[in-house]
Every structure is written in structure tokens, then in C-alpha cells.
Write a protein that holds these residues in place. Structure first.
Motif, PDB file in Angstrom:
ATOM      1  N   ARG A  74       0.829  -1.205   0.000  1.00 34.15           N
ATOM      2  CA  ARG A  74       0.000   0.000   0.000  1.00 34.15           C
ATOM      3  C   ARG A  74       0.857   1.246   0.000  1.00 34.15           C
ATOM      4  O   ARG A  74       0.566   2.221  -0.701  1.00 34.15           O
ATOM      5  CB  ARG A  74      -0.943   0.010   1.225  1.00 34.15           C
ATOM      6  CG  ARG A  74      -1.880   1.198   1.209  1.00 34.15           C
ATOM      7  CD  ARG A  74      -2.804   1.036   0.003  1.00 34.15           C
ATOM      8  NE  ARG A  74      -3.530   2.227  -0.332  1.00 34.15           N
ATOM      9  CZ  ARG A  74      -3.271   2.983  -1.409  1.00 34.15           C
ATOM     10  NH1 ARG A  74      -2.275   2.715  -2.221  1.00 34.15           N
ATOM     11  NH2 ARG A  74      -4.016   4.018  -1.685  1.00 34.15           N
ATOM     12  N   THR A  77       1.929   1.766  -3.389  1.00 33.92           N
ATOM     13  CA  THR A  77       0.834   1.641  -4.361  1.00 33.92           C
ATOM     14  C   THR A  77       1.239   0.633  -5.436  1.00 33.92           C
ATOM     15  O   THR A  77       1.153   0.887  -6.630  1.00 33.92           O
ATOM     16  CB  THR A  77       0.429   3.004  -4.960  1.00 33.92           C
ATOM     17  OG1 THR A  77       0.264   3.948  -3.885  1.00 33.92           O
ATOM     18  CG2 THR A  77      -0.888   2.911  -5.718  1.00 33.92           C
ATOM     19  N   ASP A 100      -9.177  -4.055   4.108  1.00 32.52           N
ATOM     20  CA  ASP A 100      -9.867  -2.906   3.514  1.00 32.52           C
ATOM     21  C   ASP A 100      -9.367  -1.596   4.108  1.00 32.52           C
ATOM     22  O   ASP A 100      -9.174  -0.606   3.390  1.00 32.52           O
ATOM     23  CB  ASP A 100     -11.380  -3.024   3.705  1.00 32.52           C
ATOM     24  CG  ASP A 100     -12.007  -4.137   2.888  1.00 32.52           C
ATOM     25  OD1 ASP A 100     -11.337  -4.671   1.962  1.00 32.52           O
ATOM     26  OD2 ASP A 100     -13.169  -4.486   3.175  1.00 32.52           O
ATOM     27  N   ARG A 103      -5.986  -0.834   2.630  1.00 32.57           N
ATOM     28  CA  ARG A 103      -6.192  -0.390   1.244  1.00 32.57           C
ATOM     29  C   ARG A 103      -6.634   1.071   1.194  1.00 32.57           C
ATOM     30  O   ARG A 103      -6.165   1.850   0.377  1.00 32.57           O
ATOM     31  CB  ARG A 103      -7.237  -1.274   0.560  1.00 32.57           C
ATOM     32  CG  ARG A 103      -7.528  -0.873  -0.890  1.00 32.57           C
ATOM     33  CD  ARG A 103      -8.819  -1.449  -1.413  1.00 32.57           C
ATOM     34  NE  ARG A 103      -9.931  -0.954  -0.618  1.00 32.57           N
ATOM     35  CZ  ARG A 103     -10.993  -1.678  -0.296  1.00 32.57           C
ATOM     36  NH1 ARG A 103     -11.118  -2.936  -0.688  1.00 32.57           N
ATOM     37  NH2 ARG A 103     -11.958  -1.157   0.448  1.00 32.57           N
ATOM     38  N   ASP A 104      -7.551   1.441   2.094  1.00 35.09           N
ATOM     39  CA  ASP A 104      -8.131   2.784   2.093  1.00 35.09           C
ATOM     40  C   ASP A 104      -7.331   3.796   2.900  1.00 35.09           C
ATOM     41  O   ASP A 104      -7.780   4.929   3.097  1.00 35.09           O
ATOM     42  CB  ASP A 104      -9.566   2.715   2.619  1.00 35.09           C
ATOM     43  CG  ASP A 104     -10.463   1.855   1.749  1.00 35.09           C
ATOM     44  OD1 ASP A 104     -10.133   1.616   0.562  1.00 35.09           O
ATOM     45  OD2 ASP A 104     -11.505   1.398   2.265  1.00 35.09           O
ATOM     46  N   ARG A 105      -6.165   3.376   3.376  1.00 28.93           N
ATOM     47  CA  ARG A 105      -5.285   4.231   4.186  1.00 28.93           C
ATOM     48  C   ARG A 105      -5.958   4.709   5.476  1.00 28.93           C
ATOM     49  O   ARG A 105      -5.746   5.828   5.929  1.00 28.93           O
ATOM     50  CB  ARG A 105      -4.751   5.416   3.384  1.00 28.93           C
ATOM     51  CG  ARG A 105      -3.866   5.002   2.214  1.00 28.93           C
ATOM     52  CD  ARG A 105      -3.217   6.224   1.566  1.00 28.93           C
ATOM     53  NE  ARG A 105      -2.571   5.923   0.325  1.00 28.93           N
ATOM     54  CZ  ARG A 105      -1.307   5.543   0.188  1.00 28.93           C
ATOM     55  NH1 ARG A 105      -0.549   5.393   1.242  1.00 28.93           N
ATOM     56  NH2 ARG A 105      -0.787   5.319  -1.004  1.00 28.93           N
ATOM     57  N   ARG A 106      -6.760   3.824   6.051  1.00 34.27           N
ATOM     58  CA  ARG A 106      -7.360   4.069   7.358  1.00 34.27           C
ATOM     59  C   ARG A 106      -6.642   3.179   8.367  1.00 34.27           C
ATOM     60  O   ARG A 106      -6.185   2.097   8.021  1.00 34.27           O
ATOM     61  CB  ARG A 106      -8.857   3.720   7.353  1.00 34.27           C
ATOM     62  CG  ARG A 106      -9.721   4.649   6.530  1.00 34.27           C
ATOM     63  CD  ARG A 106     -11.211   4.252   6.572  1.00 34.27           C
ATOM     64  NE  ARG A 106     -11.477   3.047   5.796  1.00 34.27           N
ATOM     65  CZ  ARG A 106     -11.786   1.843   6.299  1.00 34.27           C
ATOM     66  NH1 ARG A 106     -11.879   1.662   7.603  1.00 34.27           N
ATOM     67  NH2 ARG A 106     -12.012   0.803   5.500  1.00 34.27           N
ATOM     68  N   GLU A 179      -6.901  -2.121  -7.291  1.00 33.34           N
ATOM     69  CA  GLU A 179      -7.675  -1.777  -6.096  1.00 33.34           C
ATOM     70  C   GLU A 179      -7.153  -0.555  -5.380  1.00 33.34           C
ATOM     71  O   GLU A 179      -7.840   0.017  -4.546  1.00 33.34           O
ATOM     72  CB  GLU A 179      -7.660  -2.946  -5.108  1.00 33.34           C
ATOM     73  CG  GLU A 179      -8.535  -4.096  -5.503  1.00 33.34           C
ATOM     74  CD  GLU A 179      -8.706  -5.075  -4.347  1.00 33.34           C
ATOM     75  OE1 GLU A 179      -8.867  -4.640  -3.188  1.00 33.34           O
ATOM     76  OE2 GLU A 179      -8.668  -6.277  -4.615  1.00 33.34           O
ATOM     77  N   LEU A 180      -5.909  -0.188  -5.646  1.00 32.90           N
ATOM     78  CA  LEU A 180      -5.293   0.904  -4.891  1.00 32.90           C
ATOM     79  C   LEU A 180      -5.423   2.223  -5.653  1.00 32.90           C
ATOM     80  O   LEU A 180      -5.017   2.320  -6.791  1.00 32.90           O
ATOM     81  CB  LEU A 180      -3.810   0.595  -4.639  1.00 32.90           C
ATOM     82  CG  LEU A 180      -3.520  -0.742  -3.953  1.00 32.90           C
ATOM     83  CD1 LEU A 180      -2.017  -0.934  -3.830  1.00 32.90           C
ATOM     84  CD2 LEU A 180      -4.204  -0.829  -2.600  1.00 32.90           C
TER      85      LEU A 180
END
Length: 181
Positions: A74, A77, A100, A103-106, A179-180
Motif C-alpha cells: 500500500r 501503491t 480494507d 487499502r483505504d489508508r485508514r 484496487e489501490l
């Protein structure tokens, strides 16, 4: 893709030996970045062996190893790396909600303190370029010296993998979408 992948028949004897070794390993097939590394056969040999150790023989569970790999993918990327290791992470038991979030940088929520510290170590290595003392101390307490060394090794090795895949623009398999963001 920027790389012309050699078929086994086009390889030098040294390249073919490394290729054959990768097929005979636990992987059963050559890892995609190795195909680029074959331009430097000795590098390919060492990198592929290190990768096999980090992928299959560390003290970490598959879910914990894959967490460090996904954080690295991630960070860079690295679409191909993410694609390949997301499935391995799911197969290894990593919670899809954690995947997830990465992936979403949370920041994920962890029930396992080892997973939390591996996530924190991987993020710190990539973003802060080191480990603050309290994080280092917590990682040593939860993972031990060997575990921490292996997490650092996973992040470093998969940084090289991600850079290789990105630099040569390895495509996703047909029908797969990135996905990224």
C-alpha cells in the motif's frame, strides 16, 4: 510492461538454474519480480532465496507476515503486489476489515496486539523512516528480537519487490482491476 520476459529456452544456463530452483521451491513457480532480477542472475538468486525465507519460514503467522507485506504494498501503491498478497492474506486468516482499512489508508482496529504492533512498525518504517523508542520497546516485548528483525526484513524485501513491479509496470492478470487509488 517494460520488460521482455524471457522464456526458459531464452535464458542463460545461470538464469535457467535460478528459474528451476524457484520452481522446485515451496512457491512452485518463479515470483514475478524474479523475472526482472534475472538480468542480474546472482542478485536474482539471493533475492529469491531471501524472499522464500521471508514468505514461508519466519516466526510470524501467515496473517501477520501478510499484514506487513500489505502495508508495504500500500505504501508503494504496488498494484500487482497488492493483488497477489491480498489473496494470501485472506487465505492466511487476516480479517478482511483490516485489509480494507489498509487499502483505504485508514488505521485498522486490531484485536491482536501483535498485529497492531506489526502494523505500527511497518507504517513507521515507511513513513517516519525509523522506529520511535516506545514503539521499538513494544515490538521487542510482543515480537521478540527475531520477530522484529523479520518484520523489518519483510518491509525491506517487499519494498524491493514493489519497486521492481512498479518500475517495470507488471500488469495485473487479465480481468483483474487495480484496487489501490
Amino acid at each position: 510492461m517494460r520488460l521482455n520476459l524471457l522464456s526458459p529456452g531464452e535464458m542463460t544456463a545461470e538464469q535457467r538454474a535460478i528459474y528451476d530452483e524457484s520452481i522446485a521451491s515451496k512457491r512452485g513457480s518463479p515470483p514475478p519480480p524474479m523475472m526482472a532480477w534475472l538480468a542480474s542472475p546472482e542478485m536474482a538468486r539471493h533475492a529469491t532465496r531471501l524472499g522464500a525465507f521471508l514468505r514461508y519460514d519466519t516466526s510470524l503467522t501467515p496473517a501477520l507476515s501478510e499484514l506487513a507485506i500489505l502495508v508495504t504494498a500500500r505504501h508503494w501503491t504496488a498494484q500487482f503486489e497488492w493483488y497477489a498478497h491480498k489473496k494470501m492474506a485472506l487465505d492466511g486468516g487476516l480479517d478482511p476489515k483490516i485489509i480494507d482499512a489498509v487499502r483505504d489508508r485508514r488505521t485498522p482496529t486490531f484485536d491482536d496486539p501483535k498485529a497492531q504492533v506489526i502494523y505500527d512498525v511497518a507504517r513507521a518504517l515507511h513513513e517516519a523512516k525509523g522506529l520511535p523508542q516506545p514503539l521499538y520497546d513494544e515490538a521487542m516485548r510482543l515480537l521478540g528480537e527475531r520477530g522484529l528483525v523479520e518484520v523489518i526484513g519483510l518491509c525491506g524485501y517487499y519494498t524491493m519487490v514493489s519497486m521492481t513491479l512498479n518500475a517495470y509496470q507488471f500488469p495485473l492478470p487479465d480481468g483483474e482491476t487495480p484496487e489501490l487509488a
